[in-house]
Design an enzyme around this catalytic site. Structure first.
Site, short mmCIF file in Angstrom:
data_model
loop_
_atom_site.label_atom_id
_atom_site.label_comp_id
_atom_site.label_asym_id
_atom_site.label_seq_id
_atom_site.Cartn_x
_atom_site.Cartn_y
_atom_site.Cartn_z
N GLY A 65 1.05 -0.73 0.11
CA GLY A 65 -0.28 -0.16 -0.32
C GLY A 65 0.90 1.33 -0.12
N THR A 111 11.84 -0.36 -2.21
CA THR A 111 11.48 0.76 -3.58
C THR A 111 13.33 0.80 -4.27
OG1 THR A 111 11.18 2.06 -5.06
CG2 THR A 111 10.72 2.45 -3.21
N GLU A 113 13.67 3.22 -5.52
CA GLU A 113 14.12 4.42 -5.20
C GLU A 113 14.33 4.86 -4.18
OE1 GLU A 113 12.76 7.31 -7.13
OE2 GLU A 113 13.20 6.06 -8.28
N TYR A 135 8.08 10.89 -2.42
CA TYR A 135 8.44 8.95 -1.66
C TYR A 135 9.27 8.14 -1.56
CZ TYR A 135 7.75 3.99 -3.89
OH TYR A 135 7.29 3.20 -4.18
N LYS A 139 9.65 5.97 2.05
CA LYS A 139 9.97 4.64 2.02
C LYS A 139 11.13 4.38 2.19
CE LYS A 139 7.05 2.87 -0.63
NZ LYS A 139 5.98 1.13 -0.29
O1 G4F Z 1 7.33 4.72 -14.33
P1 G4F Z 1 7.95 5.77 -13.61
O2 G4F Z 1 6.94 6.42 -12.89
O3 G4F Z 1 8.10 4.55 -12.20
P2 G4F Z 1 9.28 4.95 -11.03
O4 G4F Z 1 9.33 6.92 -10.97
O5 G4F Z 1 10.52 4.24 -11.54
O6 G4F Z 1 8.85 4.79 -9.60
C1 G4F Z 1 8.38 2.88 -9.90
O7 G4F Z 1 9.37 2.03 -9.66
C2 G4F Z 1 9.82 2.40 -8.46
C3 G4F Z 1 10.89 0.75 -7.66
O8 G4F Z 1 11.77 1.42 -8.21
C4 G4F Z 1 8.51 2.04 -7.55
F1 G4F Z 1 9.16 2.24 -5.85
C5 G4F Z 1 7.50 3.67 -7.15
O9 G4F Z 1 6.87 3.20 -6.79
C6 G4F Z 1 6.96 3.32 -9.17
O10 G4F Z 1 6.02 2.19 -9.79
O11 G4F Z 1 8.82 6.43 -14.13
C7 G4F Z 1 10.68 5.73 -14.28
C8 G4F Z 1 11.40 6.81 -15.23
C9 G4F Z 1 11.87 8.27 -14.75
O12 G4F Z 1 12.85 8.45 -14.94
C10 G4F Z 1 10.99 9.06 -15.18
O13 G4F Z 1 11.29 10.52 -15.48
O14 G4F Z 1 10.66 7.06 -16.56
C11 G4F Z 1 10.88 8.67 -16.85
N1 G4F Z 1 9.53 9.47 -17.55
C12 G4F Z 1 10.15 9.86 -18.53
N2 G4F Z 1 8.66 10.36 -18.93
C13 G4F Z 1 7.89 9.34 -17.10
C14 G4F Z 1 7.38 9.97 -18.42
N3 G4F Z 1 7.24 8.79 -16.09
C15 G4F Z 1 6.26 8.95 -16.01
N4 G4F Z 1 5.52 8.01 -14.98
N5 G4F Z 1 5.09 9.78 -17.25
C16 G4F Z 1 5.77 10.58 -18.04
O15 G4F Z 1 5.75 10.80 -19.02
#
Ligand code: G4F
Length: 347
Positions: A65, A111, A113, A135, A139
């Site tokens: 969660g 995570t 992160e 976040y 965590k």
């Molecule tokens: O898919 P993301 O939003 O995932 P992020 O930030 O890595 O976090 C996810 O994984 C973590 C595990 O390491 C979890 F703890 C967390 O809860 C979540 O599930 O973004 C991945 C990457 C980032 O660097 C972001 O800046 O993609 C880049 N990005 C580029 N364009 C984007 C976008 N992210 C999102 N969400 N949307 C975009 O348009």
């Protein structure tokens, strides 16, 4: 449930139905749903958490969660701290106060992160943490609270330091699903292009199915411990875009720099789309299908994540079954089917 468990989940109250991603479980023909129960609850509500744990008397708790969107945590830092950080403390305290410390094992969704501005490549259980978002900081609190309760009260509490894990059920605002969803909608003419943020960021993406198996294995150990769960491979967001479009027979060329960078269709292999039943894709050579919107940039970014899962492999005997290609294939196939149905119903 396949393992014979009675599963209790917690859902937050919303004015809309928000259980679409698990609704199929209720429709299982083998009536497995008799072992599945959902309770209204919220990690920000201590008495609610205590009541549910008291009623259920769980053998294992998997705390996934969270307000789990890194970018959104910059807009809602206090809520992220409350749900993701103190929420974990609430579960631990509930188990302790209810006298369940010797019965209930706790898995905490830590995570990658936590590594944030990485201090070491690849990251292991020993790599120092340096979170880069509210976040990540929340965590971090949760991670150390798990360790502290384990040591202070002899509780079975374990951190899974999971790197990004995806599947067709991934929320549509996370980057992988945003891309697979956009590409599939585009070939059906239901979307023109996708706006993304930082294409240079690199992630170690695995399949959620493999990672859930690792979570379960962690709670079957005799003694609690913390594990990095990762594939050991990393790819940029740009790579993920190229591979996704390529799965549909569409070659993308990136041109321009910074916020002017664009992804343009370079070639189309129509045989691939024919196999999906598409004779004439709504996408053409020269179309700009990817653009940058700085709104998706984060105030502080996590540029590079790559984990070393050697400890999990050795102690948990955990070996992931999926690689990135298999993951993308599954996500694209699933989103193609969703887009096909949307196309039919939008007519
Ligand atoms: O898919 P993301 O939003 O995932 P992020 O930030 O890595 O976090 C996810 O994984 C973590 C595990 O390491 C979890 F703890 C967390 O809860 C979540 O599930 O973004 C991945 C990457 C980032 O660097 C972001 O800046 O993609 C880049 N990005 C580029 N364009 C984007 C976008 N992210 C999102 N969400 N949307 C975009 O348009």
């Amino acid at each position: 449930m396949e393992k014979g468990y009675q599963v209790h989940g917690i859902k937050r109250k919303s004015s809309l139905f928000n259980t679409q991603r698990i609704d199929h479980i209720y429709q299982d023909p083998h009536e497995i749903h008799l072992n599945f129960h959902l309770h209204y609850g919220d990690l920000t509500d201590s008495s609610n958490i205590i009541r549910i744990i008291q009623e259920v008397q769980p053998d294992e708790i998997y705390n996934l969660g969270a307000m789990s969107h890194v970018k959104v945590s910059f807009d809602m830092p206090e809520y992220a701290a409350n749900a993701d950080g103190i929420g974990t403390l609430r579960i631990l305290e509930a188990v302790r106060l209810l006298g369940l410390t010797q019965k209930t094992k706790i898995y905490q969704a830590s995570t990658s992160e936590l590594f944030g501005l990485v201090q070491e490549i690849p990251q292991t259980e020993k790599t120092p943490f340096y979170p880069r978002s509210p976040y990540g900081v929340a965590k971090l609190f949760a991670y150390w609270t798990i360790v502290n309760y384990r040591e202070a009260y002899n509780m079975f509490a374990a951190n899974g330091i999971l790197f990004n894990h995806e599947s067709p059920r991934r929320g549509e605002t996370f980057v992988t699903r945003k891309i697979t969803r956009a590409a599939t909608l585009m070939v059906y003419g239901l979307q023109k292009k996708v706006f993304l943020g930082n294409l240079d960021a690199k992630r170690d993406w695995g399949h959620a199915k493999d990672y859930v198996e690792a979570m379960w294995k962690m709670l079957q150990l005799d003694n609690p411990d913390d594990f990095v769960i990762a594939t050991g491979h990393t790819h940029s967001i740009r790579d993920f875009c190229s591979k996704t479009f390529m799965k549909l027979g569409i070659e993308i060329e990136f041109s321009g720099n910074g916020i002017d960078e664009k992804g343009i269709v370079k070639s189309i292999d129509s045989k691939v789309l024919n196999n999906y039943g598409i004779d004439k894709p709504a996408i053409n050579i020269g179309d700009v299908v990817i653009e940058i919107d700085p709104a998706y940039f984060r105030p502080t970014e996590v540029d590079l994540l790559i984990g070393n899962p050697v400890k999990a492999k050795k102690i948990l005997n955990w070996v992931p079954k999926y690689n990135l290609e298999m993951l993308i294939n599954e996500m694209v196939d699933s989103d193609m089917e969703i887009a096909r149905i949307e196309k039919l119903t939008r007519k």
